[in-house]
Design a protein around this motif. Sequence first.
Motif, short mmCIF file in Angstrom:
data_model
loop_
_atom_site.label_atom_id
_atom_site.label_comp_id
_atom_site.label_asym_id
_atom_site.label_seq_id
_atom_site.Cartn_x
_atom_site.Cartn_y
_atom_site.Cartn_z
N SER A 165 22.66 -35.30 7.68
CA SER A 165 22.06 -34.77 6.45
C SER A 165 20.55 -34.63 6.60
O SER A 165 19.95 -33.75 5.98
N ILE A 166 19.93 -35.50 7.43
CA ILE A 166 18.49 -35.40 7.64
C ILE A 166 18.16 -34.11 8.38
O ILE A 166 17.21 -33.39 8.04
N GLU A 171 19.99 -31.40 8.38
CA GLU A 171 20.25 -30.28 7.47
C GLU A 171 19.10 -30.10 6.50
O GLU A 171 18.70 -28.99 6.20
N ALA A 172 18.59 -31.25 5.99
CA ALA A 172 17.49 -31.17 5.03
C ALA A 172 16.29 -30.47 5.65
O ALA A 172 15.69 -29.58 5.04
N ALA A 173 15.96 -30.85 6.89
CA ALA A 173 14.79 -30.25 7.54
C ALA A 173 15.04 -28.79 7.85
O ALA A 173 14.20 -27.92 7.58
N LEU A 174 16.23 -28.49 8.42
CA LEU A 174 16.53 -27.10 8.75
C LEU A 174 16.57 -26.24 7.49
O LEU A 174 16.10 -25.11 7.48
N GLY A 175 17.11 -26.81 6.39
CA GLY A 175 17.21 -26.08 5.14
C GLY A 175 15.85 -25.73 4.56
O GLY A 175 15.72 -24.78 3.80
N LEU A 176 14.84 -26.51 4.93
CA LEU A 176 13.49 -26.22 4.45
C LEU A 176 12.80 -25.19 5.32
O LEU A 176 11.68 -24.76 5.03
N THR A 179 12.36 -30.29 13.50
CA THR A 179 13.38 -31.20 12.99
C THR A 179 13.47 -32.44 13.87
O THR A 179 13.52 -33.57 13.39
N ASP A 208 9.79 -34.39 13.97
CA ASP A 208 9.33 -34.95 12.70
C ASP A 208 10.32 -35.94 12.10
O ASP A 208 9.92 -36.85 11.39
N HIS A 209 11.61 -35.75 12.35
CA HIS A 209 12.58 -36.57 11.62
C HIS A 209 13.55 -37.32 12.52
O HIS A 209 13.70 -38.52 12.40
N LEU A 240 13.50 -41.54 13.66
CA LEU A 240 14.59 -42.37 13.16
C LEU A 240 15.40 -42.97 14.32
O LEU A 240 15.99 -44.03 14.19
#
Lengths: 442, 273
Positions: A325-326, A328-333, A340, A343-344, A348
């Motif tokens: 989901s992390i 997806e969130a970055a790609l979706g932005l 992605t 940065d994320h 993690l």
Amino acid sequence: MSDLAIRNVGMTSAMDATTTNSQRVAAGLKGRYAAERRFKAYGVLAIAFALACLMLLMWTIVSHGYTAFVQTMVRLEITLYPQDIDPDGKRDRDVLSTADYRTPIRQAVADLFPDVQGRSDQRQLDALVSPGAVFLIRDMVMADPSIVGKRVSITIPVSDDLDQLNKGYINPNVAEADRKVSDKQIAWFQRLKDRGLIETNFNTILFTMGDSREPELAGLWGATVGSFFTLAVTIALAFPIAVMTATYLEEFAPKNRWTQLIEVNINNLAAVPSIVFGLLGLAVFLGFFGLPRSAPLVGGMVLALITLPTVIIASRAAFKSVPPSIREAALGLGASRLQTVTDHVLPLAMPGILTGAIIGMAHALGETAPLLMIGMVAFIVDIPGGLTDPATVLPVQVYLWSDSPERAFVERTSAAIMVLLVFLFAMNAVAVLLRRRFERRW
Amino acid sequence: MTTTTQIPATASALKHKRMEQFEPSVVARKVSVFYGEKQALFDVDLDIGRHEVTALIGPSGCGKSTFLRCLNRMNDTIPICRVTGKISLYGKDIHDPDIDVVHLRARVGMVFQKPNPFPKSIYENVAYGPRIHGLAASKAEMDEIVLTSLDKAGLLGEVKDRLTEPGTGLSGGQQQRLCIARAIAVGPEVILMDEPCSALDPIATAKIEELIDELRENFTIVIVTHSMQQAARVSQRTAFFHLGVLVETGETEDIFTTPKDKRTQDYITGRFG
């Protein structure tokens, strides 16, 4: 019709069975709980056995090795006559470093025992103190030439045999021919003791000197520095390569037959015996590229090859554990795939990657066999000053000492193992701390 | 901008009274999606009106989420997924080689089923999008974007004193509004919402629905939902999917009161689904 009849028969038999079923369950309960208790007991037994083995191992090492941390010393009043050491009086460093320091020591010992006469007895008397004591005196004089001509009181190590006698490893009651120290030496040692000249001090030599043929002068510092240089090379090579490999395979590479093949081969490499990597290092790094023998540089390169699969596998697991989901969130932005990851996903995954890397390093720290292949098993007295100096490492030092015939190396071998284990525990503790710290942030 | 010259997707839409003003921002034609050999979506034709809320409804596995993910090419991230057909955003094909997928996703934002804030501060969550796209020239501008976005998402009042605290520490409903703020901050034209309330309690759901209604003024919204009540409450148009086929589309009111297709009627009356 018949279909219905059959169904009815089934129904009634099932209803009849309800009471008996409950009884059956009740009857079986006891056995089920007993099985669970047995299973737990096996587990507890297994853990107890493992713990007992571990305790036995630790107890053996510590009980053999703890005496190596102290060294029997004798206090001598040494007069450094200028005619022995520096006849010209110029305090020239070359003269000082090659001067005869044996005579003053002999003289100092002889002064303590004026009654000892005869060549054979005097030789035995000389053997009371470590033959390496001359180097200690030389270093003192080199550090402060003004002490020449003066009378100095210093402590120097006794010979390894007397040290062992003092520590109780040599039984004075066995026949004289069967032990390393003579009756006379035992008597002289007792006289020194009675006069309060014998001290047992913390064995600083063990932690500050390089290897030596004389156990009382042998230290671990050379091997520790060698281990440090070797591991520095290993981490500098293995960490970036492993992280890049894992990042590419997990986040960018298409999942096709080629990447599967690579994955299988990485897993296979993790299972290859380490000595095979040693032979590879010998053939390729030394034979083909002509890199220096016994050097931490080559040792580190070989160990990097050995730890790479471990670190890659750990890093990939860390990447896999980052929730999709992390991403997806970055790609979706509208973040690019690289953004992605950097940065994320990478931040993690970092605790997992670091833990894997440190476990890999701990593994490399204890590795011996491949280093024998590339010549890091040589007897090296000097402390290595760089990546290409001849060096050895801690586990190889353990191996070398365990192979030495002197009684005093037995305790030193165990002491070296203890030092190695302390380093390993420390590294694992760092891994745990890093994991805790990074994971606790949110 | 393409307006009424486009031929609307279905006959029901054609007859519609508001048709003259209908101004689609996204037009999908013959969109099919394959996962490997398996076809998940069959020739979907759908127009999505500008500054309207379009609800995609249908039973589980009917392809509504798959269709939603086509609109910002999120399906590109699944290697075995293949999309055919044409989807255009304001007349421009989104699969056109000169359309960059990163640029497309900046124009078509997305809010996911489960709130998925980054494990960073609330401020950073909202600022991340504008930062990677270089939308703020200075710290002050960034602050401005972050605060307005949070305000538009109805979250500012609750979090303005703790912008530096982790976004993951908020409640589920707040997290979802944070995700909406994060999507708004990039300034998209379309916002896709994939069952945004399915993980939330009724009160949080009500807040999000209110918010969707407000956001309609500035954004085109496509929302996938399992709840027909939600579709009825928030959307102006509804599209009903069944087994990968777009069965019926039209004004939400019409779909719920006078469905043309038997399957739509069965679904909205609760006979299957």
